[in-house]
Design a protein around this motif. Structure first.
Motif, mmCIF file in Angstrom:
data_model
loop_
_atom_site.group_PDB
_atom_site.id
_atom_site.type_symbol
_atom_site.label_atom_id
_atom_site.label_comp_id
_atom_site.label_asym_id
_atom_site.label_seq_id
_atom_site.Cartn_x
_atom_site.Cartn_y
_atom_site.Cartn_z
ATOM 1 N N LEU A 234 1.030 -1.192 0.024
ATOM 2 C CA LEU A 234 0.084 0.106 0.056
ATOM 3 C C LEU A 234 1.038 1.196 -0.053
ATOM 4 N N ARG A 235 0.955 2.007 -0.970
ATOM 5 C CA ARG A 235 1.679 3.265 -1.048
ATOM 6 C C ARG A 235 3.103 3.085 -0.756
ATOM 7 N N SER A 236 3.591 1.998 -1.447
ATOM 8 C CA SER A 236 4.834 1.553 -1.553
ATOM 9 C C SER A 236 5.354 1.160 -0.145
ATOM 10 N N GLN A 237 4.197 0.503 0.691
ATOM 11 C CA GLN A 237 4.673 -0.062 2.065
ATOM 12 C C GLN A 237 4.209 -1.510 1.914
ATOM 13 N N ALA A 238 5.047 -2.282 2.323
ATOM 14 C CA ALA A 238 4.715 -3.908 2.175
ATOM 15 C C ALA A 238 4.013 -3.976 3.475
ATOM 16 N N GLY B 193 5.094 -2.231 15.291
ATOM 17 C CA GLY B 193 5.853 -1.915 14.110
ATOM 18 C C GLY B 193 5.553 -2.331 12.631
ATOM 19 N N HIS B 194 4.837 -3.495 12.920
ATOM 20 C CA HIS B 194 4.405 -4.111 11.514
ATOM 21 C C HIS B 194 3.133 -3.903 10.974
ATOM 22 N N SER B 195 2.991 -3.563 9.679
ATOM 23 C CA SER B 195 1.865 -3.285 9.340
ATOM 24 C C SER B 195 0.984 -4.625 8.663
ATOM 25 N N ASP C 280 11.669 4.617 2.171
ATOM 26 C CA ASP C 280 10.189 4.468 1.774
ATOM 27 C C ASP C 280 10.049 5.375 0.587
ATOM 28 N N MET C 281 10.806 6.723 0.547
ATOM 29 C CA MET C 281 10.771 7.558 -0.404
ATOM 30 C C MET C 281 11.275 6.886 -1.941
ATOM 31 N N VAL C 282 12.348 5.989 -1.539
ATOM 32 C CA VAL C 282 12.849 5.277 -2.804
ATOM 33 C C VAL C 282 11.789 4.526 -3.322
ATOM 34 N N LEU C 283 11.124 3.752 -2.550
ATOM 35 C CA LEU C 283 10.033 2.840 -2.773
ATOM 36 C C LEU C 283 8.948 3.469 -3.806
ATOM 37 N N ALA C 284 8.608 4.714 -3.246
ATOM 38 C CA ALA C 284 7.376 5.261 -3.751
ATOM 39 C C ALA C 284 8.164 5.947 -4.773
ATOM 40 N N ARG C 285 9.222 6.409 -5.103
ATOM 41 C CA ARG C 285 9.729 6.743 -6.254
ATOM 42 C C ARG C 285 9.555 5.635 -7.495
ATOM 43 N N ASN C 286 10.188 4.463 -7.169
ATOM 44 C CA ASN C 286 9.842 3.441 -7.873
ATOM 45 C C ASN C 286 8.538 2.876 -8.338
ATOM 46 N N ALA D 189 4.953 -13.544 11.925
ATOM 47 C CA ALA D 189 4.391 -14.796 11.368
ATOM 48 C C ALA D 189 4.872 -15.342 10.019
ATOM 49 N N ILE D 190 5.391 -14.390 9.458
ATOM 50 C CA ILE D 190 6.210 -14.719 8.154
ATOM 51 C C ILE D 190 7.607 -15.352 8.322
ATOM 52 N N MET D 191 8.279 -14.560 9.258
ATOM 53 C CA MET D 191 9.839 -14.920 9.763
ATOM 54 C C MET D 191 9.782 -16.385 10.394
ATOM 55 N N SER D 192 8.690 -16.894 10.766
ATOM 56 C CA SER D 192 8.745 -18.151 11.495
ATOM 57 C C SER D 192 8.682 -19.450 10.377
ATOM 58 N N CYS D 193 8.433 -18.992 9.183
ATOM 59 C CA CYS D 193 8.554 -20.020 8.230
ATOM 60 C C CYS D 193 10.139 -20.353 7.997
ATOM 61 N N GLY D 194 11.014 -19.502 8.405
ATOM 62 C CA GLY D 194 12.183 -19.854 8.418
ATOM 63 C C GLY D 194 13.094 -19.728 7.025
ATOM 64 N N ILE D 195 12.350 -19.409 6.131
ATOM 65 C CA ILE D 195 12.907 -19.313 4.672
ATOM 66 C C ILE D 195 12.912 -18.009 4.390
ATOM 67 N N TYR D 196 12.524 -17.081 4.864
ATOM 68 C CA TYR D 196 12.321 -15.710 4.339
ATOM 69 C C TYR D 196 13.414 -14.734 5.293
ATOM 70 N N CYS D 197 14.117 -13.697 5.068
ATOM 71 C CA CYS D 197 14.370 -12.965 5.800
ATOM 72 C C CYS D 197 14.313 -11.350 5.892
ATOM 73 N N GLY D 198 13.338 -11.111 4.835
ATOM 74 C CA GLY D 198 12.963 -9.728 4.659
ATOM 75 C C GLY D 198 12.052 -9.810 3.466
ATOM 76 N N THR D 199 11.386 -8.433 3.223
ATOM 77 C CA THR D 199 10.833 -8.172 2.095
ATOM 78 C C THR D 199 11.250 -6.914 1.329
ATOM 79 N N THR D 200 10.850 -6.801 -0.075
ATOM 80 C CA THR D 200 11.219 -5.417 -0.391
ATOM 81 C C THR D 200 10.174 -5.230 -1.640
ATOM 82 N N LEU D 201 10.215 -4.086 -2.231
ATOM 83 C CA LEU D 201 9.379 -3.911 -3.134
ATOM 84 C C LEU D 201 10.025 -3.764 -4.733
ATOM 85 N N LEU D 202 9.478 -4.112 -5.577
ATOM 86 C CA LEU D 202 10.258 -4.137 -6.990
ATOM 87 C C LEU D 202 9.943 -2.955 -7.540
#
Lengths: 147, 788
Positions: free
Chosen positions: A47-51, A81-83, B172-178, B507-520
């Protein structure tokens, strides 16, 4: 007493979120599934560039959420702190609480007791007040068990 | 002392900064007791410190201020504005002096007394104002002269949380820019918007760089504690160690600095405890009594490398190996096949610690395995190299920052994921080849660079269905910081880009196979895969690493037999032979004359080294040039004369042991329907192997003539000598010498006259200069005499 509420339908029941908990209501975009995540986690969306993590409230409450159709609106909340974006049957309306929180006589059922603070009266009738932190915490507990 | 002085200056600076606001507040309200106390503490501390450092002027000033303030505190005196002004003038003066001390200069004399006098109760304020340049605000005049050259950068202090907030805001600004960029692209060309957007983009990039740098700290902050640590430890252990710190100006994300603290401390502890010898032993070994521990940091691209080296006794390969065997990290059989590097690497294995006794300093259960794990967690790596008796070096590599990494986008089961590019060693595209992937039970192995590597399908890891059949998958060869290699099969590899990593909810970290998220760039969220964790889940981490190079086939650990390749060649007598390809260093062609066949074994000089030659039958005649396979086992070398080199072949068929009289034949195998003998590598070197001897070190003095230079010199060179024209050679060749040289060196006398034109006595004592055979054999005899 005059607290603002966001009314929603979860698993066919009328519920309410405190308006202060809900950051916004968004139209669901593309939700990327998270393989191997606990079943409450529908996926992640932006949402608005926020995961944020999309959570199906109905899995916390109902055994089989698939029997309840849902619309495309998500309630965005923030916990520790998490959305999170909460998936419900339907986001209904904004209403003003017309009473204080009162326990549901005889309880509201095993699953419901865990996630609701009690019931209150609105101009649309009584609604169960959802404790968002419990929704997320409950999910976390379950996910730990799953892991 | 310099360090202490630096500490003093630093401390005083900090206090000055801290009381800056107090002074202002005190000025506004001289009756404010709390402010008064703060300033009193400051002058008191300065007084105490400068007594220690012998700064009499500073001491006198702070002492006077302390006295005056003490009177106020005890109620003997009112804090009037005159006193406040006088104290402030002293605080300013102290600040100037500190600046001067730091710059190594002397502050201009004079003015101190006036400042002190101004503190006196009832002193007139007038003279202070009146005395124009010197005391009233000495800062004005002095700072311009002293502070200018040192030009201390203006700085402010900010809470770290604020910085983090700004940092995440910019991310976040970088992500919004993207996101916006993606939408603009979809909307098509819009010159009125595109220009400003480009500008916004580039500004944002600049800001992001600046913010990233804001979070940077000099690695000095890590260094400051080291001298003390080293001093204390070496004193405890009766050792003498000097520290050399380099590259303190290198900047690192402050989170990384914190991450580095423990590993660095651990390595230093180990070096002092195990690395350095006691002073007496060092002297005995011809080293300086004081050991040198040097730590150097450098920035290379977006990585920081830190090298920690000591000049101690070095790592003991035997002890490490023995320890690893006794703790079941490796088996004896594995140990015998391991190189020194591999053995040294064992210190990073889980559950390893060389200290024979657990001392108070190191060996408290945390070992280098923890160090490596911690570094690996932040995307760093560690390596060790060590020379016995000379010291040990640890190489640490860490990324500059944690939050922005280079990521590789890939697709599996119709969904996109990203993983840190730093893990990817190579991308291999399978093109439907059969036999590249072998299933061993539930495990799939893939052959990569002659090594069987465990292959995991990302789709299997995720529990989804792969869209591309396994034979056509793309393989990411992932190298973990521990050195383990595994292959991750994905449907598609897309692109690489810098990604801003955001944390995931529990909740997602507990899967044990992901360590973060990002926006393309298109605004879609994507998950960052946890490469080490996936490896761990499949048991591919360190514990199994010793086995990873030797894959289990048929339940027995064997060296990769099916992967053996061999060189097929014909011997001089026309017989075909095979020799394992790994032994072949290169193919040499030398002149037949350069092969010395006089002894029991043939020898030849190649590149200035004397090497044994095999494969030449006694009595066989050689002329022209000879081709030789130069075989090596890593240290010794053997030359094998060959008629022709055929091809490199796979040893695909069974090796059949045969009862041959030739001890060099290991087995016979079928190559294209022909049975060919394979040379026994082990026996080859056991019987014939020799460490290359430097032949080029021998020089031969030649007569100083054109004939010698153009005709004799090449001949001498071919025989393995370096021609020389000065008197300092190993052997001497003379031409038409009238009398013999007064030298103990072997002398070969040549003459211009052919044999049939000279007396028989001359015929034996000298050699006709075109009698090549006699000349070469004389050179060889001379060289044998020399060797004896």
């Amino acid at each position: 007493m005059s607290e603002l509420l966001v009314l929603a339908v979860i698993a066919g029941k009328r519920c309410a979120f405190c308006a202060s908990d809900v950051g916004s209501v968004i139209e669901a975009g593309v939700i990327a599934p998270v393989p191997r995540a606990p079943r409450h986690v529908v996926g992640i969306t932006a949402l608005r560039s926020q995961a944020m993590t999309v959570i199906d409230c109905r899995t916390v409450i109902a055994e089989d959420p698939s029997i309840y159709p849902c619309d495309s609106h998500l309630a965005v909340i923030e916990v520790a702190g998490h959305s999170y974006a909460l998936q419900v049957d339907k986001i209904d309306d904004i209403a003003t609480a017309q009473s204080g929180i009162a326990p549901v006589p005889g309880g509201s059922g095993k699953h419901w007791n865990r996630v609701c603070k009690g019931m209150l009266e609105t101009d649309r009738g009584p609604a169960l007040l959802i404790d968002v932190e419990q929704v997320v915490a409950g999910i976390e507990q379950k996910s730990v068990k799953a892991a | 002392m310099d360090d202490l002085l630096a500490d003093f200056i630093e401390e005083t600076r900090e206090m000055l900064e801290a009381i800056g606001s107090e002074i202002v507040a005190w000025e506004a309200n001289p009756a404010d007791r709390a402010r008064l106390d703060a300033i009193f503490r400051f002058v008191h501390t300065v007084k105490g410190n400068c007594g220690f450092f012998d700064f009499p002027r500073l001491e006198k000033l702070s002492h006077a201020a302390e006295d005056a303030l003490a009177d106020v505190r005890k109620g003997r005196r009112e804090a009037d504005s005159q006193l406040v002004t006088a104290v402030l003038a002293i605080v300013d003066r102290i600040s100037d002096m500190i600046t001067a001390i730091e710059a190594g200069q002397e502050l201009a004399e004079g003015g101190d007394e006036a400042l002190i006098a101004a503190l006196e109760a009832g002193a007139e304020t007038a003279p202070m104002v009146g005395q124009s340049p010197a005391p009233a605000r000495p800062a004005d005049s002095v700072t311009t002269s002293t502070a200018a050259p040192s030009s201390a950068p203006r700085s402010i202090r900010l809470p770290v949380e604020l910085l983090d907030r700004v940092m995440s805001g910019v991310s976040d600004m970088v992500l919004a820019r993207n996101d916006l960029a993606h939408r603009l692209k979809e909307a098509g060309n819009q010159p009125t918007v595109d220009g400003p957007f480009e500008r916004l983009s580039s500004i944002l990039t600049n800001v992001r760089d600046a913010i990233t740098r804001m979070r940077m700290q000099r690695i000095e902050t890590l260094y400051t504690a080291i001298p003390r640590l080293v001093r204390d430890l070496s004193a405890d252990l009766g050792k003498q160690v000097m520290v050399d710190l380099e590259g303190g100006e290198v900047e690192l994300d402050r989170e990384m600095i914190e991450m580095m603290r423990d590993p660095l401390t651990h390595i230093i502890r180990n070096a002092i405890d195990h690395g350095f010898e006691p002073p007496a032993e060092r002297l005995k070994n011809g080293k300086r009594e004081i050991g040198l521990l040097s730590i150097a940091a450098r920035q290379a691209g977006n990585k920081i490398s830190i090298v920690i080296s000591d000049d101690g006794r070095g790592l003991d390969e035997e002890r490490i190996a023995a320890k690893a065997v006794s703790t079941d990290i490796i088996t004896k059989a594995q140990r015998s096949k391991m190189s020194r590097e591999e053995i040294l690497d064992l210190i990073f294995a889980a559950g390893f610690s060389t200290a024979e006794e657990v001392s108070s300093v190191s060996g408290r259960g945390v070992g280098m395995d923890v160090v490596r794990d911690n570094l690996e967690k932040v995307g760093g790596e560690i390596q060790v190299s060590s020379q016995p008796g000379e010291g040990t070096r640890f190489y640490l590599q860490i990324p500059l920052t944690l939050s922005i990494i280079a990521g590789l986008t890939l697709k599996a089961g119709g969904q996109r994921f990203v993983l840190p590019q730093s893990y990817v060693e190579e991308i291999v595209r399978l093109r439907g080849d059969k036999g590249v992937i072998e299933d061993m039970g539930d495990t799939s192995l893939v052959t990569f660079r002659e090594q069987r590597v465990h292959m995991i399908s990302l789709a299997d890891v995720l529990g989804v269905k792969a869209e591309v059949p396994r034979e056509n998958a793309n393989l990411l060869m992932l190298r973990l910081a521990s050195g383990d290699l595994y292959a991750l099969a994905v449907d598609q590899v897309q692109s690489s880009s810098d990604i801003v990593v955001k944390p995931l909810p529990p909740a997602i970290m507990s899967c044990g196979i992901y360590c973060g998220t990002t926006l393309l760039d298109d605004g879609q969220p994507i998950l960052l895969l946890d490469v080490p964790n996936i490896a761990q889940e499949y048991g591919l981490m360190s514990e199994t690493r010793a086995l990873s190079a030797q894959v289990l086939i048929d339940g027995k650990p064997t060296v990769e037999r099916p992967l053996d390749r061999a060189m097929l060649f014909s011997k001089l007598d026309g017989h075909k032979r095979l020799v394992r390809l790994g032994l072949v260093k290169r193919i040499e062609t030398i002149s037949a004359a350069a092969i010395d066949r006089s002894g029991r074994e043939c020898r030849a000089v190649v590149d200035g080294e004397i090497l044994p030659v095999i494969g030449i039958d006694e009595g066989a005649s050689l002329d022209g040039s000879v081709r030789l396979l130069r075989l090596t086992d890593g240290s010794s070398e053997v030359l094998h004369a060959v008629g022709s080199v055929e091809d490199a072949v796979d040893l695909a068929n069974e090796l059949v042991a045969v009862d041959e009289p030739d001890p060099l034949i290991e087995a016979v195998t079928l190559i294209e329907g022909e049975s060919i003998a394979l040379i026994d590598s082990h026996k080859l070197f056991a019987i014939h192997g020799a460490l290359p001897r430097q032949a080029a070190s021998k020089t031969c003095q030649l007569p100083d003539s054109d004939w010698a230079k153009t005709i004799l010199a090449p001949l001498v060179e071919a025989a393995g000598y370096t021609p020389a024209f000065d008197a300092d050679a190993d052997i001497v060749i003379t031409l038409d010498a009238v009398e013999s040289l007064p030298t103990a060196k072997p002398v070969i006398a040549l003459r211009s006259a052919p044999d049939d034109q000279v007396e028989p006595s001359q015929r034996n004592s000298s050699i006709y200069r075109y009698d090549r055979e006699r000349l070469i054999s004389a050179l060889r005899d001379a060289s044998k005499g020399e060797a004896a």
